[in-house]
Design a protein around this motif. Structure first.
Motif, PDB file in Angstrom:
ATOM      1  N   LYS A  55       0.839  -1.200   0.000  1.00 47.40           N
ATOM      2  CA  LYS A  55       0.000   0.000   0.000  1.00 47.40           C
ATOM      3  C   LYS A  55       0.874   1.249   0.000  1.00 47.40           C
ATOM      4  O   LYS A  55       1.910   1.289   0.661  1.00 47.40           O
ATOM      5  N   PRO A  56       0.462   2.272  -0.754  1.00 50.33           N
ATOM      6  CA  PRO A  56       1.254   3.505  -0.750  1.00 50.33           C
ATOM      7  C   PRO A  56       1.139   4.226   0.588  1.00 50.33           C
ATOM      8  O   PRO A  56       0.136   4.103   1.288  1.00 50.33           O
ATOM      9  N   TYR A  57       2.172   4.961   0.896  1.00 48.81           N
ATOM     10  CA  TYR A  57       2.161   5.744   2.127  1.00 48.81           C
ATOM     11  C   TYR A  57       1.231   6.945   1.936  1.00 48.81           C
ATOM     12  O   TYR A  57       1.153   7.495   0.832  1.00 48.81           O
ATOM     13  N   PRO A  58       0.561   7.369   3.005  1.00 48.72           N
ATOM     14  CA  PRO A  58      -0.295   8.557   2.890  1.00 48.72           C
ATOM     15  C   PRO A  58       0.525   9.800   2.522  1.00 48.72           C
ATOM     16  O   PRO A  58       1.699   9.921   2.909  1.00 48.72           O
ATOM     17  N   ASP A  59      -0.067  10.707   1.774  1.00 49.43           N
ATOM     18  CA  ASP A  59       0.628  11.925   1.346  1.00 49.43           C
ATOM     19  C   ASP A  59       1.141  12.734   2.533  1.00 49.43           C
ATOM     20  O   ASP A  59       2.244  13.276   2.481  1.00 49.43           O
ATOM     21  N   GLU A  60       0.355  12.801   3.589  1.00 49.55           N
ATOM     22  CA  GLU A  60       0.772  13.573   4.765  1.00 49.55           C
ATOM     23  C   GLU A  60       2.060  13.000   5.363  1.00 49.55           C
ATOM     24  O   GLU A  60       2.969  13.741   5.741  1.00 49.55           O
ATOM     25  N   PHE A  61       2.129  11.669   5.442  1.00 44.75           N
ATOM     26  CA  PHE A  61       3.326  11.006   5.958  1.00 44.75           C
ATOM     27  C   PHE A  61       4.522  11.311   5.066  1.00 44.75           C
ATOM     28  O   PHE A  61       5.600  11.677   5.538  1.00 44.75           O
ATOM     29  N   ARG A  62       4.337  11.180   3.746  1.00 44.26           N
ATOM     30  CA  ARG A  62       5.421  11.465   2.806  1.00 44.26           C
ATOM     31  C   ARG A  62       5.925  12.893   2.979  1.00 44.26           C
ATOM     32  O   ARG A  62       7.126  13.130   3.031  1.00 44.26           O
ATOM     33  N   ASN A  63       4.979  13.833   3.047  1.00 47.34           N
ATOM     34  CA  ASN A  63       5.354  15.238   3.198  1.00 47.34           C
ATOM     35  C   ASN A  63       6.134  15.477   4.483  1.00 47.34           C
ATOM     36  O   ASN A  63       7.099  16.245   4.502  1.00 47.34           O
ATOM     37  N   ASP A  64       5.712  14.816   5.558  1.00 46.60           N
ATOM     38  CA  ASP A  64       6.417  14.964   6.837  1.00 46.60           C
ATOM     39  C   ASP A  64       7.851  14.418   6.755  1.00 46.60           C
ATOM     40  O   ASP A  64       8.791  15.050   7.232  1.00 46.60           O
ATOM     41  N   VAL A  65       7.997  13.255   6.143  1.00 51.04           N
ATOM     42  CA  VAL A  65       9.321  12.639   6.032  1.00 51.04           C
ATOM     43  C   VAL A  65      10.231  13.510   5.166  1.00 51.04           C
ATOM     44  O   VAL A  65      11.398  13.741   5.505  1.00 51.04           O
ATOM     45  N   VAL A  66       9.693  14.033   4.065  1.00 49.62           N
ATOM     46  CA  VAL A  66      10.478  14.905   3.183  1.00 49.62           C
ATOM     47  C   VAL A  66      10.897  16.167   3.938  1.00 49.62           C
ATOM     48  O   VAL A  66      12.049  16.606   3.849  1.00 49.62           O
ATOM     49  N   ARG A  67       9.966  16.733   4.689  1.00 48.10           N
ATOM     50  CA  ARG A  67      10.279  17.950   5.450  1.00 48.10           C
ATOM     51  C   ARG A  67      11.394  17.686   6.455  1.00 48.10           C
ATOM     52  O   ARG A  67      12.350  18.470   6.570  1.00 48.10           O
ATOM     53  N   VAL A  68      11.313  16.563   7.164  1.00 48.87           N
ATOM     54  CA  VAL A  68      12.346  16.217   8.139  1.00 48.87           C
ATOM     55  C   VAL A  68      13.686  15.983   7.430  1.00 48.87           C
ATOM     56  O   VAL A  68      14.733  16.450   7.903  1.00 48.87           O
ATOM     57  N   ALA A  69      13.654  15.304   6.283  1.00 44.84           N
ATOM     58  CA  ALA A  69      14.897  15.025   5.551  1.00 44.84           C
ATOM     59  C   ALA A  69      15.554  16.323   5.073  1.00 44.84           C
ATOM     60  O   ALA A  69      16.772  16.450   5.106  1.00 44.84           O
TER      61      ALA A  69
END
Length: 102
Positions: free
Chosen positions: A3-17
């Motif tokens: 299953k794909p990761y939720p967009d909110e999760f992706r955005n959070d991980v990108v922001r942290v990175a």
């Protein structure tokens, strides 16, 4: 397929990175969030395209293109039906073929 990761999760991980401390690697951030480092690299590249930092096709453009192609296929099918109907009707209206005129 996972299953794909939720967009909110992706955005959070990108922001942290992007806002990580010096010395913290992408691999460490990915491990902390439980994603593969290559997945995080792809998310970072996609985020760059979405923000316009790098050239490429955005999600909105990809969606629009997919819908346009679907509409083109539908119109081509409708055109084929109309073409066949016109050919059939033109054959049916020829004198001496299938009609009994007196």
């Amino acid at each position: 397929m996972p299953k794909p990761y939720p967009d909110e999760f992706r955005n959070d991980v990108v922001r942290v990175a992007r806002n990580r401390e010096p010395g913290v690697t992408i691999e460490q951030v990915a491990k902390d969030f439980g994603v593969h480092p290559m997945t995080l690299q792809k998310w970072l590249k996609r985020a760059d395209v979405e923000t316009g930092s790098k050239p490429g096709q955005t999600r909105a453009e990809a969606t629009e293109l997919r819908e346009a192609r679907k509409r083109i296929r539908l119109l081509e099918q409708e055109n084929e039906v109309l073409r066949r109907a016109a050919a059939y009707l033109s054959q049916a209206n020829l004198p001496g073929k299938g009609t009994t005129r007196s």
